[in-house]
Design a protein around this motif. Structure first.
Motif, mmCIF file in Angstrom:
data_model
loop_
_atom_site.group_PDB
_atom_site.id
_atom_site.type_symbol
_atom_site.label_atom_id
_atom_site.label_comp_id
_atom_site.label_asym_id
_atom_site.label_seq_id
_atom_site.Cartn_x
_atom_site.Cartn_y
_atom_site.Cartn_z
ATOM 1 N N ALA A 71 9.571 8.653 -22.846
ATOM 2 C CA ALA A 71 9.493 7.661 -21.768
ATOM 3 C C ALA A 71 9.983 8.217 -20.439
ATOM 4 N N LEU A 72 11.016 9.051 -20.493
ATOM 5 C CA LEU A 72 11.586 9.572 -19.257
ATOM 6 C C LEU A 72 10.559 10.416 -18.490
ATOM 7 N N ALA A 73 9.683 11.120 -19.213
ATOM 8 C CA ALA A 73 8.659 11.929 -18.559
ATOM 9 C C ALA A 73 7.723 11.038 -17.755
ATOM 10 N N PHE A 74 7.472 9.839 -18.263
ATOM 11 C CA PHE A 74 6.670 8.888 -17.513
ATOM 12 C C PHE A 74 7.330 8.553 -16.187
ATOM 13 N N GLY A 75 8.624 8.275 -16.259
ATOM 14 C CA GLY A 75 9.357 7.941 -15.040
ATOM 15 C C GLY A 75 9.207 9.061 -14.027
ATOM 16 N N ALA A 76 9.391 10.309 -14.475
ATOM 17 C CA ALA A 76 9.344 11.447 -13.564
ATOM 18 C C ALA A 76 7.974 11.576 -12.916
ATOM 19 N N VAL A 77 6.918 11.535 -13.735
ATOM 20 C CA VAL A 77 5.585 11.762 -13.201
ATOM 21 C C VAL A 77 5.139 10.607 -12.305
ATOM 22 N N TYR A 78 5.498 9.399 -12.676
ATOM 23 C CA TYR A 78 5.091 8.267 -11.832
ATOM 24 C C TYR A 78 5.791 8.288 -10.492
ATOM 25 N N LEU A 79 7.014 8.808 -10.501
ATOM 26 C CA LEU A 79 7.706 8.967 -9.218
ATOM 27 C C LEU A 79 6.964 10.012 -8.382
ATOM 28 N N LEU A 80 6.567 11.118 -9.027
ATOM 29 C CA LEU A 80 5.814 12.155 -8.320
ATOM 30 C C LEU A 80 4.483 11.622 -7.782
ATOM 31 N N LEU A 81 3.797 10.824 -8.599
ATOM 32 C CA LEU A 81 2.471 10.341 -8.214
ATOM 33 C C LEU A 81 2.531 9.290 -7.119
ATOM 34 N N PHE A 82 3.520 8.398 -7.223
ATOM 35 C CA PHE A 82 3.465 7.212 -6.377
ATOM 36 C C PHE A 82 4.585 7.121 -5.346
ATOM 37 N N ALA A 83 5.297 8.236 -5.114
ATOM 38 C CA ALA A 83 6.385 8.188 -4.145
ATOM 39 C C ALA A 83 5.846 8.033 -2.728
ATOM 40 N N PRO B 196 -0.855 2.208 -1.160
ATOM 41 C CA PRO B 196 0.402 2.480 -0.458
ATOM 42 C C PRO B 196 1.422 3.106 -1.400
ATOM 43 N N ALA B 197 2.508 3.640 -0.840
ATOM 44 C CA ALA B 197 3.566 4.204 -1.672
ATOM 45 C C ALA B 197 4.102 3.103 -2.556
ATOM 46 N N LEU B 198 4.109 3.346 -3.855
ATOM 47 C CA LEU B 198 4.500 2.278 -4.773
ATOM 48 C C LEU B 198 5.950 2.396 -5.221
ATOM 49 N N TYR B 199 6.628 3.485 -4.818
ATOM 50 C CA TYR B 199 8.006 3.628 -5.277
ATOM 51 C C TYR B 199 8.840 2.412 -4.843
ATOM 52 N N GLY B 200 9.658 1.941 -5.729
ATOM 53 C CA GLY B 200 10.546 0.830 -5.391
ATOM 54 C C GLY B 200 9.863 -0.520 -5.426
ATOM 55 N N THR B 201 8.544 -0.533 -5.678
ATOM 56 C CA THR B 201 7.867 -1.818 -5.746
ATOM 57 C C THR B 201 7.767 -2.287 -7.190
ATOM 58 N N PHE B 202 7.566 -3.562 -7.298
ATOM 59 C CA PHE B 202 7.413 -4.171 -8.596
ATOM 60 C C PHE B 202 6.122 -3.692 -9.262
ATOM 61 N N THR B 203 5.091 -3.498 -8.418
ATOM 62 C CA THR B 203 3.793 -3.049 -8.942
ATOM 63 C C THR B 203 3.933 -1.777 -9.769
ATOM 64 N N LEU B 204 4.745 -0.853 -9.275
ATOM 65 C CA LEU B 204 4.881 0.424 -9.979
ATOM 66 C C LEU B 204 5.460 0.224 -11.385
ATOM 67 N N LEU B 205 6.423 -0.701 -11.490
ATOM 68 C CA LEU B 205 7.001 -0.978 -12.806
ATOM 69 C C LEU B 205 5.919 -1.475 -13.754
#
Lengths: 385, 609
Positions: B448-460, B467-476
């Motif tokens: 699961a942690l790898a997902f967190g890392a890659v999604y941060l890379l993809l959507f930061a 738009p940048a999805l980091y920190g948004t509810f959508t990204l979760l």
């Protein structure tokens, strides 16, 4: 052509488009030099930049985002927002999560934070800071107030330390004097520490033992009256680690649990703990009887800075600077004004019962050395267990 | 149409194939979904592979080589160096030993339970079945924490008297509190409900008429059970056992809380320890070992299920299994079952409630009781001025976020999963089906942690119009949909094949548009399975932590990240209160949702007659 396949055609088109856009935008569009110039940081930093000019620019930015290892900074953030009317969100997380988050955010050039307050200085200074992912900034006043040794790479916000803590209800006097005491039979199974495999400051202490192995050898002779005999280890530092681990210390999942074991009032036969001095502050609120042992030989333990800096590419660089200034000010520093934490500044009064860092007899963490030997130390510890 | 096709080389066979494919919606959907699926579902695994076989980030700096340099050094260190017994083989052994024993226990208890509830006249079936689900909807770590609270003693230096010592005056031995024994017990408690659910479903499918026939022929009950029921249900029981083992082996928190304090490690806790020490290369190798382990488990499961299909007794006909009368055993069996259910479901929760009400841990006196963790006003003397959880506005926000995220992700998964299941059901062309099948399955095995890392890379930062999805509810939501899609696709493919396969094929022959097929055939027929998948994903969403830990922003805290925060800060009473609250919410939601649907997770099979 059926309705379904038309929908499909649209889907194919859309996904091709997405790929196209992705491959285009994955190229860095971020202009590092322009950011340096606009933010007056890095090579363009103006050391005479005053708080007044920073404040004016910060108010225009109107917002600042802080990623912090320490939840105490959340209180500072609330006070900052109240004082300047600049929207401030402080998000605290674990040391390793913060490192990962910063790495990936910087790699993706997302720049979602403006200020970082880090733990694990050796890792941060040897990797992130060297790679230009965070930049130092201090006002002229703070430059003067913080000693050079705490400004290498990034300035420290505060300094924490690991030492030996004992139960002051059960012991009127510190029960030990030398680190070597911890390897003797009376302390078998009676030394508590956070699981070393959890990383962070505790492993740095172990690196320090190895780095200062000569001191440990000398102390062994002073304490036991004979030269140390190494049992297949390269030096007295490793020998100490070996004997300490052979003496069956108790490992806890977290530092606070270690504090519980040492200091709880209903503990029958309390162990001593290797932990951050900050744990002593639980004294009042959790009825733990904890006291730090100063003047252990050959050193009291290890002190390490927690560095603060402006995030590379920060969208609100001036608000970031103003926040750093505020976090170091007497007012903004308040949540940290507690036993076991030293302000990086030497010109502010310490919390009661605390002696100045320079007189506390700690080894100071050596980031380069630590970064280099960390894996070896880890492997040594794992091999001993 | 013609313009679109000019792109292809003018080979006539290819041309014909494209034309045919173009008219098959399933193929079009399949083709269209490959790129997004690869990007969203498979890239985290690529990230793990990169970390495992090349020097990245700090590892590159430490080794003094350019980032991305390929290496087999990490594999060597982990599996074939002086240190590898400690780094890999012993934790692997521990994982297998605790996993296998816990599974045996869970399957025995769960199986006995399933038999009692489906085949006998034991009273209070529905209540028992519902309470037995509590340990499964509870995340496993509260049970582990409760175990420690119960069995800790002051016999070791710095230890505190646990509840057992307080009640009995006897000091439980250390192995009862920490080490392999409690890992096995806690996992068995957590997983027996899972085994119970799968096995009772299997028992339901065993045609009762065979048992009746045996009964009519005058065969004894025990012999019927041994010669008819068991052999028929065995492959399904085996499958349940294998999946239970997979869950036990991958579990992190139980060995973390009750194993690590005495240095007992499993692969999952080693993975964590290595990540905490920034040894991402070695960590990635361990992660791949876990992936391999779950791949093996799944292959075994596939074979067991294949075995199950060979017995052609699975029919769609309704039947009512005949009830074995327990007679004089009824009272003792009922008592024991009730006791077991209470001990595994209610006691751990009770212990946590006691913890949440204790001002100081380990003191069992009325004077030590406080409601501060629940409703206290902010007071600097306690927990750095943290107000009681029910007074904390941020906690309520986190609750709302958790509920919203779980419901939305489960809903989206079920909807997105359907067309993908259709592609897999289509089966043609084989490579496309296989590709979609694999892609939709990769997240199941990715840490699961790898997902967190890659999604941060993809959507930061913004990607084109996104738009940048980091920190948004959508990204979760995006990340949990990606992580949970395998469950939906799996459940829906199975249901589609079993329930609606022929009808869908018929609709296709009659050239009925896909949308109509979906609306008129698929959704009505698959509703029960879709719904069951929805509930399972909802519960799993509520429990998610490592998936989202890198992605939550200040306004998108979740219940689990909140508990984690209290745990980090060492506010024990607060984290106990939060866990009780979390469990209460999960149980409430799953009950309410099931009621709304008029459908039981246990499928109403335990109704009284």
């Amino acid at each position: 052509m059926t309705k379904g396949s038309r929908v499909g055609a649209v889907l194919v088109g859309a996904s091709l488009l997405a790929v196209g856009i992705l491959s285009l935008t994955c190229r860095p569009a971020f202009d590092q030099q322009a950011w340096f110039k606009a933010a007056k940081l890095g090579p363009f930093r103006d050391k005479s930049e005053t708080v007044a000019t920073v404040e004016a620019a910060a108010r225009k930015e109107g917002e600042v985002v802080v990623w912090s290892l320490s939840s105490r900074l959340e209180e500072t953030g609330k006070a900052f927002e109240k004082k300047y009317g600049i929207k401030c969100s402080v998000q605290s997380m674990g040391t390793q999560d913060l490192l990962k988050k910063v790495r990936y955010d910087q790699q993706a050039k997302g720049f979602n934070a403006d200020v970082y307050l880090f733990g694990d200085a050796p890792e941060v200074l040897s990797t992130l800071v060297k790679q230009g992912q965070a930049w130092p900034w201090l006002s002229p006043e703070m430059e003067r107030a913080i000693p050079e040794s705490l400004k290498v790479g990034l300035p420290a916000h505060h300094v924490s330390a690991i030492g030996v803590i004992y139960n002051s209800d059960k012991y009127a006097q510190p029960p030990i004097k030398s680190w070597w005491d911890l390897t003797t039979p009376p302390w078998q199974g009676r030394v508590v520490m956070k699981d070393l495999k959890k990383g962070g400051g505790d492993v740095n202490l172990f690196s320090a033992f190895v780095q200062h192995s000569d001191d440990l050898a000398r102390d062994y002779k002073d304490h036991f009256g004979e030269e140390i005999k190494l049992d297949g280890t390269p030096n007295a530092g490793y020998e100490f680690l070996k004997r300490l681990l052979a003496n069956k210390p108790i490992f806890t999942p977290s530092g606070s649990e270690a504090a519980d074991k040492v200091g709880a009032s209903n503990v029958v036969d309390p162990p001593v703990g290797l932990m951050t001095l900050g744990k002593v502050r639980y004294k009042g609120e959790r009825s733990l009887a904890l006291k730090w042992i100063p003047g252990m030989t050959p050193a009291s333990g290890l002190a390490y800075p927690d560095p603060i800096g402006v995030a590379n590419g920060a969208k609100h660089p001036y608000a970031a600077k103003l926040f750093i200034e505020y976090a170091l000010s007497v007012e903004g520093y308040k949540p940290y004004l507690e036993y076991g934490t030293w302000p990086a500044r030497t010109d502010v009064p310490l919390p009661e019962e605390m002696i100045p860092l320079s007189q506390a007899g700690f080894w100071i963490v050596d980031p380069d050395y630590n970064f280099k030997v960390r894996k070896d130390i880890f492997d040594f510890i794992v091999g001993q267990q | 149409m013609a313009e679109a096709l000019t792109l292809s080389p003018p080979t006539s066979r290819l041309h014909a194939w494209i034309l045919r494919a173009w008219q098959t919606p399933a193929i079009v959907i399949g083709l269209a979904s490959i790129v997004p699926l690869a990007l969203l579902l498979a890239s985290p695994m690529v990230h793990v592979l990169r970390e495992a076989f090349s020097y990245q980030e700090n590892e590159a700096l430490r080794a003094g080589v350019p980032e991305g340099t390929l290496t087999l050094e990490f594999v060597r260190e982990v599996v074939a160096s002086n240190l590898s017994p400690k780094l890999f083989w012993i934790p692997l052994g521990n994982t297998l030993v605790t996993g296998v024993i816990a599974t045996m226990l869970a399957v025995m208890i769960g199986g006995a339970f399933a038999w009692l509830l489906t085949r006998t006249d034991i009273p209070g079936k529905k209540v028992l079945a519902n309470i037995a689900l509590i340990p499964y909807v509870t995340p496993p770590w509260p049970i582990a924490l409760a175990w420690v609270a119960a069995f800790q003693t002051d016999a070791v230096p710095g230890g505190k008297p646990g509840i057992v010592q307080w009640l009995t005056g006897m000091k439980p031995p250390s192995w009862a509190c920490y080490g392999p024994f409690p890992i096995i017990m806690v996992e068995a408690i957590h997983l027996y409900a899972y085994a119970f659910l799968s096995i009772s479903a299997a028992l339901q499918r065993v045609d009762a008429s065979l048992e009746e026939a045996s009964d009519v022929l005058g065969v004894s009950r025990a012999r019927t059970l041994g010669k008819i029921t068991m052999p028929l249900a065995l492959p399904a029981i085996l499958s349940a056992a294998i999946l239970t083992f997979g869950k036990a082996a991958g579990n992190f928190s139980t060995p973390f809380f009750v194993g690590n304090p005495v240095g007992y490690h499993t692969l999952a806790t080693w993975l964590y320890a290595l990540v905490q020490n920034q040894q991402n290369g070695r960590a990635a190798i361990i992660a791949l070992a876990l992936v391999l382990l779950s791949a093996v488990t799944l292959e075994l499961n596939r074979r067991a299920v294949g075995q199950a299909r060979k017995y052609g007794t699975v029919t769609g006909k309704g039947f009512r299994a005949q009830r074995v009368k327990l007679r004089h055993l009824r009272v003792p069996v009922t008592a024991m079952t009730t006791l077991l259910v209470l001990a595994t479901a209610v006691v751990p929760l009770g212990i946590l409630i006691v913890q949440s009400l204790s001002a100081e841990e380990g003191i069992y006196a009325l004077s030590n009781l406080t409601l501060h963790s629940w409703i206290g006003h902010s007071d600097v003397r306690y927990a750095r001025g943290e107000p009681g959880i029910l007074r904390n506005a941020e906690m309520w926000m986190a609750t709302w976020n958790s509920v919203k995220m779980s419901v939305l992700q489960a809903g989206i998964c079920v909807l997105v999963g359907l067309p993908l299941a259709l592609v897999i059901h289509e089966g043609k062309p084989a490579w496309l089906t296989r590709l979609v099948e694999i892609l939709t399955f990769v997240p199941y095995m990715t840490p699961a942690l790898a997902f967190g890392a890659v999604y941060l890379l993809l959507f930061a930062r913004p990607i084109g119009p996104i738009p940048a999805l980091y920190g948004t509810f959508t990204l979760l939501i995006v990340v949990s949909v990606a992580k949970h899609i395998p469950y939906a696709v799996r459940a829906e493919t199975a249901a589609l094949t079993q329930v609606a396969g022929e009808l869908v094929d018929a609709a296709k022959i009659m050239d009925i548009p896909l949308a109509l097929t979906m609306r008129k055939i698929l959704i009505p027929l698959l509703r029960p399975s879709m719904f069951a998948a929805f509930v399972m994903m909802l519960i799993s969403g509520m429990k998610e932590l490592s998936l989202v830990i890198l992605l939550v922003g200040p306004n998108t805290q979740l219940l689990t990240t909140f508990v984690y925060r209290y745990q980090e800060l060492g506010h024990r009473g607060f984290s106990a209160a939060m866990v009780v609250f979390l469990v209460a919410i999960v149980v409430t939601i799953s009950t309410v949702v099931r009621r709304l649907q008029g459908e039981d997770l246990a499928k109403g099979q335990f109704s009284e007659e």
